[in-house]
Design a protein around this motif. Structure first.
Motif, PDB file in Angstrom:
ATOM      1  N   VAL A 259       0.868  -1.179   0.000  1.00  0.00           N
ATOM      2  CA  VAL A 259       0.000   0.000   0.000  1.00  0.00           C
ATOM      3  C   VAL A 259       0.899   1.221   0.000  1.00  0.00           C
ATOM      4  O   VAL A 259       1.841   1.313   0.790  1.00  0.00           O
ATOM      5  CB  VAL A 259      -0.924   0.016   1.237  1.00  0.00           C
ATOM      6  CG1 VAL A 259      -1.656   1.355   1.334  1.00  0.00           C
ATOM      7  CG2 VAL A 259      -1.921  -1.125   1.179  1.00  0.00           C
ATOM      8  N   SER A 260       0.632   2.154  -0.902  1.00  0.00           N
ATOM      9  CA  SER A 260       1.457   3.360  -0.972  1.00  0.00           C
ATOM     10  C   SER A 260       0.583   4.591  -1.120  1.00  0.00           C
ATOM     11  O   SER A 260      -0.512   4.537  -1.684  1.00  0.00           O
ATOM     12  CB  SER A 260       2.456   3.285  -2.133  1.00  0.00           C
ATOM     13  OG  SER A 260       1.797   3.063  -3.363  1.00  0.00           O
ATOM     14  N   LEU A 261       1.078   5.687  -0.581  1.00  0.00           N
ATOM     15  CA  LEU A 261       0.392   6.972  -0.621  1.00  0.00           C
ATOM     16  C   LEU A 261       1.294   7.970  -1.322  1.00  0.00           C
ATOM     17  O   LEU A 261       2.458   8.137  -0.956  1.00  0.00           O
ATOM     18  CB  LEU A 261       0.076   7.449   0.799  1.00  0.00           C
ATOM     19  CG  LEU A 261      -0.446   8.885   0.942  1.00  0.00           C
ATOM     20  CD1 LEU A 261      -1.819   9.016   0.292  1.00  0.00           C
ATOM     21  CD2 LEU A 261      -0.499   9.286   2.401  1.00  0.00           C
ATOM     22  N   HIS A 262       0.760   8.634  -2.350  1.00  0.00           N
ATOM     23  CA  HIS A 262       1.539   9.552  -3.162  1.00  0.00           C
ATOM     24  C   HIS A 262       0.870  10.924  -3.168  1.00  0.00           C
ATOM     25  O   HIS A 262      -0.362  11.021  -3.265  1.00  0.00           O
ATOM     26  CB  HIS A 262       1.625   9.050  -4.611  1.00  0.00           C
ATOM     27  CG  HIS A 262       2.084   7.635  -4.729  1.00  0.00           C
ATOM     28  ND1 HIS A 262       3.356   7.296  -5.119  1.00  0.00           N
ATOM     29  CD2 HIS A 262       1.437   6.457  -4.497  1.00  0.00           C
ATOM     30  CE1 HIS A 262       3.477   5.977  -5.131  1.00  0.00           C
ATOM     31  NE2 HIS A 262       2.321   5.445  -4.765  1.00  0.00           N
ATOM     32  N   TYR A 263       1.682  11.969  -3.106  1.00  0.00           N
ATOM     33  CA  TYR A 263       1.178  13.328  -3.221  1.00  0.00           C
ATOM     34  C   TYR A 263       1.818  13.984  -4.433  1.00  0.00           C
ATOM     35  O   TYR A 263       3.035  13.893  -4.634  1.00  0.00           O
ATOM     36  CB  TYR A 263       1.501  14.142  -1.957  1.00  0.00           C
ATOM     37  CG  TYR A 263       1.137  15.600  -2.120  1.00  0.00           C
ATOM     38  CD1 TYR A 263      -0.193  15.989  -2.203  1.00  0.00           C
ATOM     39  CD2 TYR A 263       2.128  16.575  -2.222  1.00  0.00           C
ATOM     40  CE1 TYR A 263      -0.530  17.314  -2.375  1.00  0.00           C
ATOM     41  CE2 TYR A 263       1.791  17.908  -2.393  1.00  0.00           C
ATOM     42  CZ  TYR A 263       0.461  18.268  -2.473  1.00  0.00           C
ATOM     43  OH  TYR A 263       0.131  19.591  -2.651  1.00  0.00           O
ATOM     44  N   PHE A 264       0.977  14.609  -5.266  1.00  0.00           N
ATOM     45  CA  PHE A 264       1.451  15.262  -6.478  1.00  0.00           C
ATOM     46  C   PHE A 264       1.065  16.740  -6.449  1.00  0.00           C
ATOM     47  O   PHE A 264      -0.134  17.067  -6.414  1.00  0.00           O
ATOM     48  CB  PHE A 264       0.844  14.594  -7.719  1.00  0.00           C
ATOM     49  CG  PHE A 264       1.164  13.137  -7.841  1.00  0.00           C
ATOM     50  CD1 PHE A 264       2.376  12.720  -8.353  1.00  0.00           C
ATOM     51  CD2 PHE A 264       0.252  12.176  -7.427  1.00  0.00           C
ATOM     52  CE1 PHE A 264       2.682  11.364  -8.468  1.00  0.00           C
ATOM     53  CE2 PHE A 264       0.537  10.823  -7.532  1.00  0.00           C
ATOM     54  CZ  PHE A 264       1.767  10.427  -8.057  1.00  0.00           C
ATOM     55  N   ALA A 265       2.056  17.616  -6.459  1.00  0.00           N
ATOM     56  CA  ALA A 265       1.816  19.056  -6.442  1.00  0.00           C
ATOM     57  C   ALA A 265       1.651  19.575  -7.863  1.00  0.00           C
ATOM     58  O   ALA A 265       2.280  20.548  -8.271  1.00  0.00           O
ATOM     59  CB  ALA A 265       2.973  19.764  -5.732  1.00  0.00           C
TER      60      ALA A 265
END
Length: 210
Positions: free
Chosen positions: A33-39
Motif C-alpha cells: 500500500v502506498s500513498l503519493h502526493y502530487f503538487a
C-alpha cells in the motif's frame, strides 16, 4: 503541503521509501500500500462527474500501457470525491502472471493524492481464470469491455475478474485488492489543508499555440 492519510491497516508494516512525498506499507503477502502526493494539476482525462468519458479514456490508456481496466467508479474517500480504479498488468520480466492494482485518486484543482494497493500473483498463476472458464464456458468468458467495446491491445476483459468470484478465491490477489480498498474507504481521513484546496473540475484545456 502534504495530504497524509489517517489510516491504520492491520497486518501492514511501514516501508522506508526515501521519498518525502511517498509513504508505503507492506504485509506478509508482499502486497504494498502506498500513498503519493502530487503538487501538479491531476492527469485525469475528464471531470469526475463525466463518467462515460472518464471510463472510456481510462480503458484505452490502460490498454495502451499493456494492461486491462477492471473497474472504475467515483466514490468518497475521506469525505472527498475520488476515482476508484482496479486494473491488471503483466508481471514485469516474467513469462506469465499478473499484478493487480487498486487505487483511489483524490483530485483537487492544483494537486492530488493517490493511495494504491499492489498485489502480485505468486507461485502457480491462472488458476482463478481456468476454474471460471470451465464453469461459464469460453463463449461467456471473454466479453467486450463494458466501458470501451472497441478497445484493442492490452489484457483482455473476462468473467474471472468479476467480484462475484472473490468469495471462491479469498486469497487471490484481485480479491485482496478489493478487500484492501474496502478497508481504506472506511479508514481514511484527509488533512483539512488538502480538503480546503479548490476542487477538481476537469482537465485544463491546452493552449493550441503551445
Amino acid at each position: 503541503m502534504r495530504a497524509l492519510l489517517g489510516v491504520e491497516l492491520p497486518g501492514y508494516q511501514r516501508l522506508d521509501t526515501g521519498d518525502e512525498n511517498v509513504d508505503a506499507w507492506t504485509d506478509d503477502n508482499g502486497d504494498v500500500v502506498s500513498l503519493h502526493y502530487f503538487a501538479l494539476p491531476p492527469d485525469l482525462p475528464a471531470a469526475l462527474d463525466d463518467g462515460p468519458a472518464l471510463r472510456t479514456t481510462l480503458t484505452h490508456w490502460t490498454a495502451q500501457a499493456g494492461g486491462g481496466l477492471i473497474e472504475a467508479s467515483v466514490k468518497k474517500l475521506g469525505g472527498l470525491p475520488a476515482l476508484r480504479q482496479i486494473l491488471k498488468l503483466p508481471l514485469p520480466q516474467q513469462p506469465s502472471g499478473q499484478v493487480f492494482i487498486g487505487s483511489f485518486t483524490v483530485p483537487r484543482r492544483d494537486c492530488s493524492t493517490v493511495v494504491k494497493i499492489q498485489a502480485p500473483e505468486r507461485g502457480m498463476t491462472g488458476m482463478r481464470e481456468a476454474v471460471v472458464m470451465a464453469k461459464v464456458g469460453p463463449d461467456a468468458y471473454f466479453r467486450p469491455h463494458p466501458y470501451a467495446p472497441d478497445v484493442q491491445g492490452g489484457l483482455p476483459f473476462h468473467a474471472a475478474d468479476h467480484a462475484r468470484w472473490d468469495e471462491e478465491f479469498p486469497e487471490h490477489p484481485l480479491t485482496r485488492v478489493r478487500r484492501t480498498l474496502e478497508a481504506l474507504a472506511e479508514a481514511v481521513t484527509v488533512e483539512p489543508s488538502f480538503a480546503a484546496q479548490p476542487p477538481f473540475a476537469g482537465p485544463v484545456p491546452r493552449d493550441p499555440r503551445l
